[in-house]
Write a protein that holds these residues in place. Structure first.
Motif, PDB file in Angstrom:
ATOM      1  N   GLN A 284     -11.569 -10.281   1.270  1.00 50.73           N
ATOM      2  CA  GLN A 284     -11.386  -9.030   0.498  1.00 50.73           C
ATOM      3  C   GLN A 284     -12.687  -8.277   0.229  1.00 50.73           C
ATOM      4  O   GLN A 284     -12.724  -7.068   0.331  1.00 50.73           O
ATOM      5  CB  GLN A 284     -10.639  -9.255  -0.835  1.00 50.73           C
TER       6      GLN A 284
ATOM      7  N   SER B  91      -5.621   0.946  -2.187  1.00 52.31           N
ATOM      8  CA  SER B  91      -4.499   1.819  -2.537  1.00 52.31           C
ATOM      9  C   SER B  91      -4.049   1.466  -3.958  1.00 52.31           C
ATOM     10  O   SER B  91      -3.792   0.302  -4.266  1.00 52.31           O
ATOM     11  CB  SER B  91      -3.380   1.555  -1.518  1.00 52.31           C
TER      12      SER B  91
ATOM     13  N   ASP C  66      -8.779 -10.477   5.770  1.00 55.76           N
ATOM     14  CA  ASP C  66      -8.392  -9.155   5.248  1.00 55.76           C
ATOM     15  C   ASP C  66      -9.527  -8.648   4.368  1.00 55.76           C
ATOM     16  O   ASP C  66     -10.129  -9.432   3.617  1.00 55.76           O
ATOM     17  CB  ASP C  66      -7.158  -9.255   4.331  1.00 55.76           C
TER      18      ASP C  66
ATOM     19  N   ARG D 285       0.838  -1.203   0.000  1.00 55.50           N
ATOM     20  CA  ARG D 285       0.000   0.000   0.000  1.00 55.50           C
ATOM     21  C   ARG D 285       0.872   1.252   0.000  1.00 55.50           C
ATOM     22  O   ARG D 285       2.002   1.223   0.489  1.00 55.50           O
ATOM     23  CB  ARG D 285      -0.928   0.024   1.230  1.00 55.50           C
TER      24      ARG D 285
HETATM   25  N1  5AD Z   1      -4.774  -1.731  -1.500  1.00 58.56           N
HETATM   26  C1  5AD Z   1      -5.229  -2.033  -0.266  1.00 58.56           C
HETATM   27  N2  5AD Z   1      -5.005  -3.200   0.332  1.00 58.56           N
HETATM   28  C2  5AD Z   1      -4.292  -4.131  -0.342  1.00 58.56           C
HETATM   29  N3  5AD Z   1      -3.918  -5.378  -0.012  1.00 58.56           N
HETATM   30  C3  5AD Z   1      -3.191  -5.887  -1.031  1.00 58.56           C
HETATM   31  N4  5AD Z   1      -3.087  -4.980  -2.023  1.00 58.56           N
HETATM   32  C4  5AD Z   1      -3.769  -3.885  -1.621  1.00 58.56           C
HETATM   33  C5  5AD Z   1      -4.050  -2.630  -2.206  1.00 58.56           C
HETATM   34  N5  5AD Z   1      -3.604  -2.306  -3.427  1.00 58.56           N
HETATM   35  C6  5AD Z   1      -4.326  -6.026   1.230  1.00 58.56           C
HETATM   36  C7  5AD Z   1      -5.135  -7.291   0.970  1.00 58.56           C
HETATM   37  C8  5AD Z   1      -4.167  -8.388   1.342  1.00 58.56           C
HETATM   38  C9  5AD Z   1      -3.361  -7.720   2.434  1.00 58.56           C
HETATM   39  C10 5AD Z   1      -2.061  -8.355   2.719  1.00 58.56           C
HETATM   40  O1  5AD Z   1      -3.176  -6.406   1.957  1.00 58.56           O
HETATM   41  O2  5AD Z   1      -6.246  -7.298   1.820  1.00 58.56           O
HETATM   42  O3  5AD Z   1      -4.808  -9.569   1.778  1.00 58.56           O
END
Ligand code: 5AD
Ligand code: SF4
Length: 472
Positions: A297, A369, A335, A82
């Motif tokens: 997610q 992000s 997550d 992020r």
């Molecule tokens: N933006 C926000 N959260 C993200 N994750 C992965 N990529 C992004 C992103 N671009 C989060 C997901 C993943 C965790 C490790 O980080 O929820 O499971």
């Protein structure tokens, strides 16, 4: 194009250790050993990588410090998941100007996922002259050679090879803890979730051989570690790239057979590959913790499809149901990404509903992000930051309420915990974890660290449980 497995031979690692000895002669000149500081951002895989960097640094004769003004060598191991983490890294690296001014021979290295992105490596080159060495995750194995180049040539060195990644055995490691240990079982990711940068910076999925993993687990148990976490971006696809017939459930079974009192944990599981066989194995293997981090997610099927997650909310819920049927005491965490491009308020409500149904023990929630080079970065994103924040706050308070309720259910009960460290507080001076990974603070003698004991839970809040050891 098929992925070709590439290994770094043990001879090459031995060569790096010879370079460590050469560096030792160069830097161990005073009465005191030179000091190194390793600053780690991001996930457990990065923590595990930092233990390897520390392993090399120890072979170079370095001691360790957390104070940048004291350090002769600073290594910043970065995360790219992020933007927030990247901003923190850049801010902190910028601050190193001060320590370098006070200590002009100080060497600053920046490594990890952030600098594996071309635009970030460029940014450091252009705007952060304080940095002497940049290397990505694929170049960690030859960190000594890169450092030697900086030391002898007195110029900045960049190593961010673009490749699918290697499988490497035999690197020295200096582990952080004495009770808990990380054990990487595989590297990289093949899933290409549309928001995620990981597959671009950590390369293709590649599994270590089961015999190497079991041998390392055996060493950890013999060394007294009691809590072993198997690491991979998606442990459920372990072994798919190998010729042997061992899958992740089989691997758990093999580690479970090692004699001794210890716990096996793992992360992360992708829901699409979590099988009934895995749940059955977790239930049967007495050393396997009843803990599952299963990132959902989103709870909306259109969003899940746009994320390329390869499951629906219904399929996810079914897996949770099956897992709980084998392990009624299973601790489940997840997550969640709030505000994925195009997510509407109604679609977000489906996430809230799914969380209400599952009732997670803990949730890790993130606002989306944008990551350069990922498909989601090109998707239209109409919602404002404020709208996303409102959704985020709503989900967080719902999550906290459920965590507090779940924790309150432990009050009055006696649970088995592994004491893993001190808290620095007087009243509850020790920290411990239940089999399911819940944090328990308690009062007791430090000699309990590393022991499994029974604790009666007296109070709780959203984040932790509090209790007293039960006298035997
Ligand atoms: N933006 C926000 N959260 C993200 N994750 C992965 N990529 C992004 C992103 N671009 C989060 C997901 C993943 C965790 C490790 O980080 O929820 O499971
Ligand atoms: Fe990223 Fe998806 Fe791979 Fe996890 S499974 S590392 S979220 S691409």
């Amino acid at each position: 194009m098929a992925y070709e497995r590439k290994e770094i031979s043990i001879e090459k690692i031995r060569e790096q250790e010879a370079v460590c000895a050469e560096i030792r002669k160069l830097i161990c000149v005073g009465e005191k050993p030179p000091l190194a500081m390793v600053d780690t951002y991001g996930c457990q895989q990065n923590e595990a990588d930092s233990e390897k960097i520390r392993g090399y640094l120890a072979e170079m004769g370095c001691g360790f410090t957390q104070d940048e003004f004291e350090a002769d060598i600073i290594v910043v191991n970065t995360c790219a998941v992020r933007e927030h983490a990247e901003m923190r890294v850049l801010g902190n690296v910028g601050q190193l100007n001060h320590s370098k001014k006070a200590k002009p021979n100080q060497i600053v290295a920046v490594c990890g996922c952030m600098v594996q992105q071309e635009h970030m490596a460029e940014k450091i080159k252009r705007s952060y002259p304080v940095v002497d060495l940049v290397f990505g995750p694929h170049d960690l194995w030859h960190f000594p050679e890169l450092l030697l180049r900086v030391l002898t040539k007195k110029k900045r060195v960049y190593a961010t090879e673009r490749c699918d990644g290697y499988v490497i055995e035999g690197m020295p490691q200096r582990r952080d803890g004495t009770v808990k240990a990380w054990l990487s079982i595989m590297y990289g990711c093949n899933n290409f979730c549309t928001y995620c940068i990981v597959p671009y910076v950590r390369g293709r999925e590649r599994s270590r051989l089961p015999e190497e993993i079991v041998a390392e687990a055996r060493e950890l148990v013999a060394a007294g570690y009691k809590d072993i976490t198997l690491l991979g971006q998606n442990v459920n696809s372990y072994g798919k790239d190998l010729d042997c017939e061992v899958d992740f459930a089989d691997l758990i079974e093999m580690i479970n057979e090692i004699e001794g009192e210890f716990l096996i944990r793992f992360m992360t599981s992708h829901p699409k590959d979590a099988t009934e066989k895995l749940f059955k194995t977790m239930a049967r293997c007495e050393k396997c913790a009843h803990q599952l981090h299963l990132p959902v997610q989103s709870g909306n099927n259109r969003v899940l499809d746009a994320m390329n997650r390869n499951y629906t909310a219904e399929k996810y819920l079914k897996k949770v149901e099956i897992a709980r049927s084998y392990m009624p005491d299973l601790v489940i965490t997840t997550d969640i990404i709030v505000g994925f491009p195009g997510e509407t308020d109604e679609e977000f409500e489906d996430t809230v509903k799914l969380c209400d149904t599952v009732r997670y023990d803990a949730m890790f929630t993130f606002i989306y992000s944008k990551r350069v080079g990922t498909p989601a970065a090109k998707m239209p994103d109409a919602a404002t930051r404020e709208q996303k924040q409102v959704r985020f706050d709503k989900l967080l308070s719902a999550a906290n309420k459920v965590s507090a309720e779940k924790h309150a259910e432990y009050e009055g009960k006696t649970v088995r915990v592994l004491v893993d460290g001190t808290t620095g507080k007087e009243e509850y001076n020790l920290s411990s974890r239940t089999n399911g990974g819940r944090l328990v603070h308690l009062h007791g003698d430090e000699s309990l660290i590393g022991k499994f004991i029974d604790v009666k839970i007296s109070s709780s809040n959203t984040w932790a449980l509090y209790g007293e050891p039960v006298k035997e």
